[in-house]
Structures are given as structure tokens and as C-alpha cells.
Scaffold this motif. Structure first.
Motif, PDB file in Angstrom:
ATOM      1  N   VAL A 188      14.213  -0.530 -34.437  1.00  0.00           N
ATOM      2  CA  VAL A 188      13.706  -0.506 -33.077  1.00  0.00           C
ATOM      3  C   VAL A 188      13.750   0.935 -32.565  1.00  0.00           C
ATOM      4  CG1 VAL A 188      15.981  -1.028 -32.074  1.00  0.00           C
ATOM      5  CG2 VAL A 188      13.905  -1.475 -30.749  1.00  0.00           C
ATOM      6  N   MET A 189      12.751   1.309 -31.783  1.00  0.00           N
ATOM      7  CA  MET A 189      12.736   2.633 -31.155  1.00  0.00           C
ATOM      8  C   MET A 189      13.471   2.544 -29.827  1.00  0.00           C
ATOM      9  SD  MET A 189       9.467   5.086 -30.264  1.00  0.00           S
ATOM     10  CE  MET A 189       9.461   5.878 -31.887  1.00  0.00           C
ATOM     11  N   THR A 190      14.468   3.370 -29.644  1.00  0.00           N
ATOM     12  CA  THR A 190      15.194   3.418 -28.376  1.00  0.00           C
ATOM     13  C   THR A 190      14.434   4.313 -27.403  1.00  0.00           C
ATOM     14  OG1 THR A 190      16.560   5.219 -29.229  1.00  0.00           O
ATOM     15  CG2 THR A 190      17.421   2.983 -29.449  1.00  0.00           C
ATOM     16  N   VAL A 191      14.519   3.957 -26.102  1.00  0.00           N
ATOM     17  CA  VAL A 191      13.741   4.681 -25.091  1.00  0.00           C
ATOM     18  C   VAL A 191      14.585   4.923 -23.854  1.00  0.00           C
ATOM     19  CG1 VAL A 191      11.512   3.758 -25.863  1.00  0.00           C
ATOM     20  CG2 VAL A 191      12.821   2.508 -24.129  1.00  0.00           C
ATOM     21  N   THR A 192      14.140   5.879 -23.032  1.00  0.00           N
ATOM     22  CA  THR A 192      14.798   6.115 -21.757  1.00  0.00           C
ATOM     23  C   THR A 192      14.474   4.982 -20.798  1.00  0.00           C
ATOM     24  OG1 THR A 192      12.893   7.378 -20.950  1.00  0.00           O
ATOM     25  CG2 THR A 192      14.636   8.608 -22.064  1.00  0.00           C
ATOM     26  N   GLU A 193      15.411   4.687 -19.904  1.00  0.00           N
ATOM     27  CA  GLU A 193      15.195   3.592 -18.954  1.00  0.00           C
ATOM     28  C   GLU A 193      14.121   3.920 -17.936  1.00  0.00           C
ATOM     29  OE1 GLU A 193      18.340   1.626 -16.929  1.00  0.00           O
ATOM     30  OE2 GLU A 193      19.666   1.652 -18.670  1.00  0.00           O
ATOM     31  N   ASP A 194      14.069   5.176 -17.493  1.00  0.00           N
ATOM     32  CA  ASP A 194      13.180   5.514 -16.389  1.00  0.00           C
ATOM     33  C   ASP A 194      11.734   5.723 -16.822  1.00  0.00           C
ATOM     34  OD1 ASP A 194      13.917   7.776 -17.808  1.00  0.00           O
ATOM     35  OD2 ASP A 194      14.093   9.072 -16.040  1.00  0.00           O
ATOM     36  N   ARG A 195      11.523   6.352 -17.987  1.00  0.00           N
ATOM     37  CA  ARG A 195      10.159   6.707 -18.391  1.00  0.00           C
ATOM     38  C   ARG A 195       9.702   5.994 -19.655  1.00  0.00           C
ATOM     39  NH1 ARG A 195       9.502  13.009 -18.550  1.00  0.00           N
ATOM     40  NH2 ARG A 195       7.301  12.407 -18.535  1.00  0.00           N
ATOM     41  N   LEU A 196      10.580   5.248 -20.291  1.00  0.00           N
ATOM     42  CA  LEU A 196      10.264   4.512 -21.519  1.00  0.00           C
ATOM     43  C   LEU A 196       9.772   5.441 -22.626  1.00  0.00           C
ATOM     44  CD1 LEU A 196       8.544   1.305 -20.063  1.00  0.00           C
ATOM     45  CD2 LEU A 196      10.942   1.634 -20.691  1.00  0.00           C
ATOM     46  N   LEU A 197      10.328   6.649 -22.680  1.00  0.00           N
ATOM     47  CA  LEU A 197       9.987   7.612 -23.716  1.00  0.00           C
ATOM     48  C   LEU A 197      11.029   7.561 -24.833  1.00  0.00           C
ATOM     49  CD1 LEU A 197       8.828  10.662 -21.575  1.00  0.00           C
ATOM     50  CD2 LEU A 197       7.404   9.017 -22.810  1.00  0.00           C
ATOM     51  N   PRO A 198      10.611   7.775 -26.075  1.00  0.00           N
ATOM     52  CA  PRO A 198      11.513   7.612 -27.213  1.00  0.00           C
ATOM     53  C   PRO A 198      12.702   8.570 -27.188  1.00  0.00           C
ATOM     54  CG  PRO A 198       9.224   7.674 -27.939  1.00  0.00           C
ATOM     55  CD  PRO A 198       9.227   8.057 -26.497  1.00  0.00           C
ATOM     56  N   THR A 199      13.847   8.039 -27.602  1.00  0.00           N
ATOM     57  CA  THR A 199      15.051   8.856 -27.778  1.00  0.00           C
ATOM     58  C   THR A 199      15.540   8.825 -29.221  1.00  0.00           C
ATOM     59  OG1 THR A 199      16.484   6.991 -27.184  1.00  0.00           O
ATOM     60  CG2 THR A 199      15.782   8.459 -25.402  1.00  0.00           C
ATOM     61  N   GLY A 200      15.002   7.924 -30.029  1.00  0.00           N
ATOM     62  CA  GLY A 200      15.440   7.801 -31.416  1.00  0.00           C
ATOM     63  C   GLY A 200      15.136   6.413 -31.933  1.00  0.00           C
ATOM     64  N   THR A 201      15.783   6.039 -33.018  1.00  0.00           N
ATOM     65  CA  THR A 201      15.623   4.702 -33.580  1.00  0.00           C
ATOM     66  C   THR A 201      16.991   4.134 -33.920  1.00  0.00           C
ATOM     67  OG1 THR A 201      15.332   5.578 -35.822  1.00  0.00           O
ATOM     68  CG2 THR A 201      13.322   5.164 -34.529  1.00  0.00           C
ATOM     69  N   ALA A 202      17.023   2.818 -34.049  1.00  0.00           N
ATOM     70  CA  ALA A 202      18.268   2.137 -34.397  1.00  0.00           C
ATOM     71  C   ALA A 202      17.938   0.954 -35.297  1.00  0.00           C
ATOM     72  CB  ALA A 202      18.994   1.657 -33.138  1.00  0.00           C
ATOM     73  N   PRO A 203      18.842   0.620 -36.222  1.00  0.00           N
ATOM     74  CA  PRO A 203      18.583  -0.541 -37.080  1.00  0.00           C
ATOM     75  C   PRO A 203      18.693  -1.842 -36.298  1.00  0.00           C
ATOM     76  CG  PRO A 203      20.784   0.340 -37.477  1.00  0.00           C
ATOM     77  CD  PRO A 203      20.106   1.299 -36.550  1.00  0.00           C
ATOM     78  N   VAL A 204      17.922  -2.832 -36.722  1.00  0.00           N
ATOM     79  CA  VAL A 204      18.010  -4.183 -36.170  1.00  0.00           C
ATOM     80  C   VAL A 204      18.675  -5.053 -37.226  1.00  0.00           C
ATOM     81  CG1 VAL A 204      16.739  -6.178 -35.311  1.00  0.00           C
ATOM     82  CG2 VAL A 204      15.943  -3.865 -34.765  1.00  0.00           C
ATOM     83  N   GLY A 205      19.917  -5.426 -36.970  1.00  0.00           N
ATOM     84  CA  GLY A 205      20.669  -6.206 -37.935  1.00  0.00           C
ATOM     85  C   GLY A 205      20.934  -7.612 -37.451  1.00  0.00           C
TER      86      GLY A 205
END
Length: 318
Positions: free
Chosen positions: A192-209
Motif C-alpha cells: 500500500v502507498m502511504t500518504v499525507t492526511e491533508d493532501r493525500l500525497l505519497p510518503t512511501g510504501t508499506a507491506p500489506v500482511g
């Protein structure tokens, strides 16, 4: 399937805010396609809506059924660099400071051919300060008795320089008459791509387990989970197809599928501040590149002059 070319002077039967509406049908499926944006206005199976509709008048609402190109999702600050060019495009999501959902969703398309079960529409995207590239976009929407609605978008670079490109659809799927929170979602994604709460812009990725809130490899109700995220490392069948399935408690459902050209998937529970608009359907958007790709460069298609790119997806229901 016979095709009848549409005359250049074709006159709409009635004036519509979103252009002429072309109806196609096959088996239990019926679909309506607007000339503005090549938008899928409605799709039904045995008379049941599979998509959230926009109001009859006014512009398309919340990109429901839109074709999104030449970039999907957002460009932060509307600013990107391409082959040494610093480019600024209009901020169409001003409250978040982003350029949202490309440039063609409200552009007029011209019918190339129309038959009882298929329409082919085309638009030319001319160079502009915010996208100084020249594309010809062709959209084919067809309904098939078993497969449902099958859509294909082809982009051809008419210009003299390489062009950045991405595409996705933007349907809000409807599994049944029950509330979205009661629908069961089946979707396999490893990241999953992680995003900022306010602008929904990417901050990185994280595994979905296993046990993760976004782990829907086995069907389970959406409940009150908020989703507005992009996913990748999608679980695919032997032919490369991935599927997103929604089942309603009453036994109806809807499924969207796409092929290997779409390596990303945006899913959104349609949360809105207006009670009458809130969580009406699940936005499911197979994407060729992720959010903010024009800035990151991730999976952006490089279209050389004379080169074309094709992406397809389908929606079926029961």
C-alpha cells in the motif's frame, strides 16, 4: 458486430450538459456513454445499477465514470520536471494544492463509430503550458453478454517529443442496495502507498500482511474502514489479470478487472462531507502509474513520437 460511421455533422437529439448520450446494450447489460469525457454515465445488469450516477444536469460529479488521462490521481503543487523542462499545470484541487485527474475528463470527444453494443470516441489533446505534449486519445466502450463493460483507452503521441503519460478509469462500483459498509470486498495487494492526511500525497510504501486493515485477500466486510489509497504488488491470475470483487448481503455484486498494463490500483470508499453523497460506492481505479507519478517518475509511460499505448479494464455484475 456491425459498425456505422457517425457523420461529422451529427446533431444531438437533445441538449445535455455533458454532451450527447450514447446507449449500448448486450445480453443483460446496458450502458450510457457521454460525449463529454467519454464518461460511463451508467451501467446496469438486469436493470440494476453497477455504478453511482451523476445528476442528470450539470457537470459530471466527483469524476464518476470518468476516463482520467494523461495522468491519474494527483500531481503535488501541479509542478513536475520532464526531460529538463520545468512544467507548471493548473491546480484543479486547490484546497489541497494539487493538479487532479488529468485533462480530458471534461473535454469533448467525437464519435468515430457507434453500433448497438459498442462506441468508439476520440479527442485530440493539444499542447498547453501545463502539458506541452500532443496526444490523440481513442476510447472504446463495449458491452458483452458475459464480460459486461469492456473499456480500452489508446493514446497516440502526435508530437515531436517524448510525452509522459498515465491513465485510469474512475468508476464508483455499487454491489447492491445495502449500505457500502455491509459489502464484502475481495482484493489482493501486497503493498500500500502511504500518504499525507491533508493532501493525500505519497510518503512511501508499506507491506500489506495478514491482519492488516487493508488485507482483503479473503473477502470481508468493508465496515467503517476509510480507504483512499493506492496499492501495488497485485495478486494476479495466470493471464496477468487482477480482480476486485464486491458482494452485497442480498446476493448481488460487481467485479472490476484489469491486465498487466495497470500495475497500480486506487481504492476509495467515497467518504464525503455531504450526507447525501457519503459512501455511495467504492471507487476502483486500475492505474498505469501511482499518485504523483509525474514528480516521482514511478511507472510513468514514456510515449515516443508516433508511439501508442493501450490499457483495458472491464466491469461485470450479477
Amino acid at each position: 458486430m456491425s459498425e456505422t460511421p457517425v457523420p461529422a455533422d451529427r446533431t444531438p437529439v437533445a441538449a445535455r450538459d455533458r454532451g450527447d448520450l450514447l446507449e449500448i446494450a448486450a445480453g443483460p447489460y446496458r450502458a450510457g456513454i457521454s460525449l463529454v469525457g467519454a464518461t460511463v454515465e451508467h451501467l446496469t445488469v438486469d436493470g440494476r445499477d453497477l455504478l453511482v450516477r451523476s445528476p442528470e444536469t450539470g457537470p459530471m460529479r466527483l469524476y464518476r465514470g470518468a476516463v482520467v488521462a494523461p495522468w491519474p490521481n494527483r500531481i503535488g503543487d501541479g509542478r513536475y520536471t520532464w526531460d529538463g523542462q520545468e512544467i507548471q499545470t493548473a491546480l484543479t484541487e486547490p484546497d489541497r494544492g494539487n493538479a487532479l485527474h488529468g485533462l480530458v475528463s471534461f473535454q469533448a470527444f467525437v464519435p468515430v463509430s457507434v453500433s448497438g453494443d459498442e462506441v468508439v470516441l476520440r479527442t485530440e489533446l493539444f499542447p498547453s503550458p501545463g502539458y506541452p505534449f500532443h496526444l490523440l486519445l481513442t476510447v472504446r466502450h463495449a458491452v458483452e453478454p458475459e464480460a459486461g463493460l469492456v473499456s480500452t483507452v489508446t493514446a497516440l503521441n502526435l508530437g515531436g517529443q517524448d510525452a509522459p503519460y498515465g491513465v485510469c478509469p474512475h468508476p464508483y462500483l455499487v454491489a447492491g442496495p445495502e449500505p457500502l459498509d455491509t459489502w464484502s470486498l475481495t482484493m489482493g495487494a501486497g503493498t500500500v502507498m502511504t500518504v499525507t492526511e491533508d493532501r493525500l500525497l505519497p510518503t512511501g510504501t508499506a507491506p500489506v500482511g495478514p491482519g492488516d486493515p487493508f488485507d482483503f485477500r479473503s473477502p470481508r466486510p468493508i465496515a467503517d474502514l476509510f480507504i483512499d489509497h493506492a496499492f501495488t504488488d497485485l495478486v494476479r491470475e495466470d493471464d496477468g489479470t487482477f480482480r476486485v470483487r464486491l458482494d452485497a448481503p442480498g446476493g448481488t455484486g460487481v467485479e472490476m478487472s484489469a491486465g498487466t498494463e495497470c500495475s497500480w490500483l486506487q481504492v476509495h470508499t467515497g467518504d464525503r462531507p455531504e450526507p447525501e453523497e457519503n459512501r455511495l460506492g467504492l471507487a476502483v481505479e486500475p492505474m498505469t502509474c501511482p499518485p504523483d507519478a509525474f514528480r516521482s517518475g514511478t511507472d510513468v509511460v514514456r510515449l515516443a513520437p508516433g508511439q501508442q499505448h493501450e490499457a483495458s479494464w472491464s466491469i461485470r455484475g450479477w
